[in-house]
Write an enzyme that holds these catalytic residues in place. Structure first.
Site, short mmCIF file in Angstrom:
data_model
loop_
_atom_site.label_atom_id
_atom_site.label_comp_id
_atom_site.label_asym_id
_atom_site.label_seq_id
_atom_site.Cartn_x
_atom_site.Cartn_y
_atom_site.Cartn_z
NE ARG A 281 -1.75 2.24 3.21
CZ ARG A 281 -1.29 2.19 4.65
NH1 ARG A 281 -2.09 1.25 5.28
NH2 ARG A 281 -0.51 2.98 5.26
CG HIS A 285 -5.96 3.14 6.06
ND1 HIS A 285 -6.24 1.99 5.79
CD2 HIS A 285 -7.33 3.69 6.47
CE1 HIS A 285 -7.46 1.67 6.14
NE2 HIS A 285 -8.32 2.51 6.63
CE1 TYR A 294 1.61 2.88 8.43
CE2 TYR A 294 0.40 4.83 9.87
CZ TYR A 294 0.65 3.90 8.40
OH TYR A 294 -0.23 4.13 7.58
C1 LIG Z 1 -14.90 -4.40 11.99
C2 LIG Z 1 -13.60 -3.15 11.90
N1 LIG Z 1 -12.81 -2.92 12.56
C3 LIG Z 1 -12.08 -1.83 12.35
C4 LIG Z 1 -12.58 -1.01 11.35
C5 LIG Z 1 -11.36 0.03 11.08
N2 LIG Z 1 -10.63 -0.23 10.05
C6 LIG Z 1 -10.97 0.27 8.61
S1 LIG Z 1 -9.68 -0.03 7.37
C7 LIG Z 1 -8.94 -0.92 8.65
C8 LIG Z 1 -7.70 -1.82 8.10
C9 LIG Z 1 -7.81 -2.68 7.09
O1 LIG Z 1 -6.79 -3.31 6.69
P1 LIG Z 1 -6.81 -4.17 5.48
O2 LIG Z 1 -7.81 -5.10 5.61
O3 LIG Z 1 -5.26 -4.97 5.55
O4 LIG Z 1 -6.91 -3.59 4.06
P2 LIG Z 1 -6.26 -2.37 3.55
O5 LIG Z 1 -6.65 -0.84 4.10
O6 LIG Z 1 -4.68 -2.50 4.07
O7 LIG Z 1 -6.41 -2.35 2.03
C10 LIG Z 1 -9.28 -0.86 9.72
C11 LIG Z 1 -8.90 -1.71 11.18
C12 LIG Z 1 -13.42 -1.01 10.59
N3 LIG Z 1 -13.73 -0.42 9.47
N4 LIG Z 1 -14.32 -2.40 10.66
#
Ligand SMILES: Cc1ncc(C[n+]2csc(CCOP(=O)(O)OP(=O)(O)O)c2C)c(N)n1
Length: 394
Positions: A281, A285, A294
């Site tokens: 990525r 984010h 980080y």
């Molecule tokens: C149930 C839930 N917990 C926490 C979040 C907050 N949150 C949004 S995106 C994210 C990270 C997701 O990472 P990943 O699945 O690896 O996808 P990426 O963003 O790297 O594409 C988090 C913790 C959420 N949206 N839903």
């Protein structure tokens, strides 16, 4: 003696642990950084028109991402998420599907949307939550969805789409459709219980889902190595008794090939498949995040050299399918087109406030009607604070 358990019962007489990394899944790579093919690698069947459509989608979302992040910084939209570094993963996989295969995405898969035919205007209307938005302005930016192109609306809670995809694909099978469902999610979402429930359900009920994990190294600020100890995500598919494959997510030919194979296998055997795409990525984010807290610039620079778009461009040029000068002119034209569409969409009125509660109840419950009247009274009292909506609900 019948054995109701799937576990293989073979016998040993010496106690020995099996290593946690007993199975190390290799990564499929076809296209090298300089646009040449790895010796011995097989290039998937790909005609010029499809290859150029894939390239167009990658180029489009790269420019859209740049432009819309800038628009967020200027205060024109409230939020944005880029796909930077994962264009090959999202476009290459979508290109290997049939137009009626269902797409259930997480939120960073704008490449799949573009490839499927979501128009520039539709992107803009959603991002500006205006009255032309298919979702009637009720979702945060990037929560796209379109019934016409078989793209389920994005849900913010991580993992929501995973068991839904298992159910959707199971229904496709029961109806005798020759279509599959692709389910995108990040390696972070794979830590949700829904991931395990969804994969197990699809495996046991033999639902033709392609689980596509975008392992991009981070779940917001949590690096993957602080999140799990196993060999990535692909090995978990094996644990659930399904076939799995790992691909270089910056190599569009490898992603295309793996997804094509997965689709064929899922339909022929009525089984789910897990694909793990390894990319990085490259952006933050979201527009609310600052990765400098980080991870290091050096780490980012290392991965930036692995650009999925330039790799594919070099291959297309070598094939004689793309002219570099024409490509530059097209990218400039695209940038202008995106800017023009942005200027149009931001001026389109916001949806009427009655849409706050339409499409949920056939007859809204009295409490909701009361709340709507209260809201109207509030807006009438403070018209300056609600310049767009004021006066549009009388
Ligand atoms: C149930 C839930 N917990 C926490 C979040 C907050 N949150 C949004 S995106 C994210 C990270 C997701 O990472 P990943 O699945 O690896 O996808 P990426 O963003 O790297 O594409 C988090 C913790 C959420 N949206 N839903």
């Amino acid at each position: 003696m019948t054995n109701p358990n799937n576990a293989t019962i073979s016998t040993v007489h010496t106690a020995e642990f099996t290593s946690g990394h007993a199975l190390q899944i290799p990564t499929l790579r076809i296209l090298q950084d300089d646009g040449s093919i790895y010796p011995g690698a097989e290039v998937p069947q790909l005609d010029q028109a499809t290859a150029l459509k894939m390239y167009d989608s990658m180029q489009f979302i790269r420019i859209l991402d740049e432009r819309m992040l800038a628009a967020q910084r200027q205060g024109r939209i409230s939020f944005y998420m880029q796909c930077l570094g994962e264009e090959a993963a999202t476009v290459g996989s979508a290109a290997a599907l049939d137009d009626k295969d269902m797409i259930m995405a997480q939120y960073r898969e704008q490449g799949a949307l573009r490839y499927r035919g979501f128009s520039l205007e539709q992107f803009m209307n959603q991002l500006f939550s205006n009255e032309k938005d298919l979702g009637k302005g009720r979702q945060m930016p990037v929560h796209y969805g379109s019934k016409d192109i078989y793209y389920m609306t994005i849900s913010s809670p991580l993992g929501t789409q995973i068991p839904q995809a298992s159910g959707y694909a199971y229904a496709q099978k029961l109806r005798g459709l020759k279509n599959t469902t692709i389910c995108y999610f990040g390696e972070g979402a794979a830590s949700e219980g829904d991931f395990h429930a969804g994969l197990n359900m699809a495996a046991v009920h033999k639902a033709p889902v392609i689980f596509f994990c975008r392992n991009n190294g981070y779940a917001i600020s949590t690096p993957a190595n602080e999140q799990f100890k196993g060999d990535g995500i692909a090995c978990r598919g094996v644990g659930y008794g399904m076939k799995a494959i790992r691909v270089d997510g910056a190599d569009i030919l490898a992603v295309y090939k793996a997804t094509q194979m997965a689709r064929e296998y899922a339909l022929e055997h009525e089984e789910p498949i897990l694909i793990e795409s390894i990319a990085y990525r490259l952006g933050a984010h979201s527009s609310s995040d600052d990765p400098s807290g980080y991870r290091s610039k050096e780490e980012e620079e290392l991965w930036r050299k692995n650009d999925p778009i330039s790799r594919f461009r070099l291959w297309l040029v070598k094939q004689g399918w793309l002219d570099e000068e024409a490509d530059k002119a097209k990218s400039d034209a695209l940038r202008q087109e995106i800017l023009d569409a942005l200027k149009v969409a931001e001026k389109v009125a916001k949806p009427g406030i009655e849409h706050l509660m339409s499409d949920v109840y056939e007859t809204p419950i009295p409490l909701l009607n009361e709340q709507l009247e209260e809201l109207k009274a509030h807006i009438r009292k403070y018209p300056d604070a609600y310049p767009v909506t004021a006066g549009r609900f009388e």
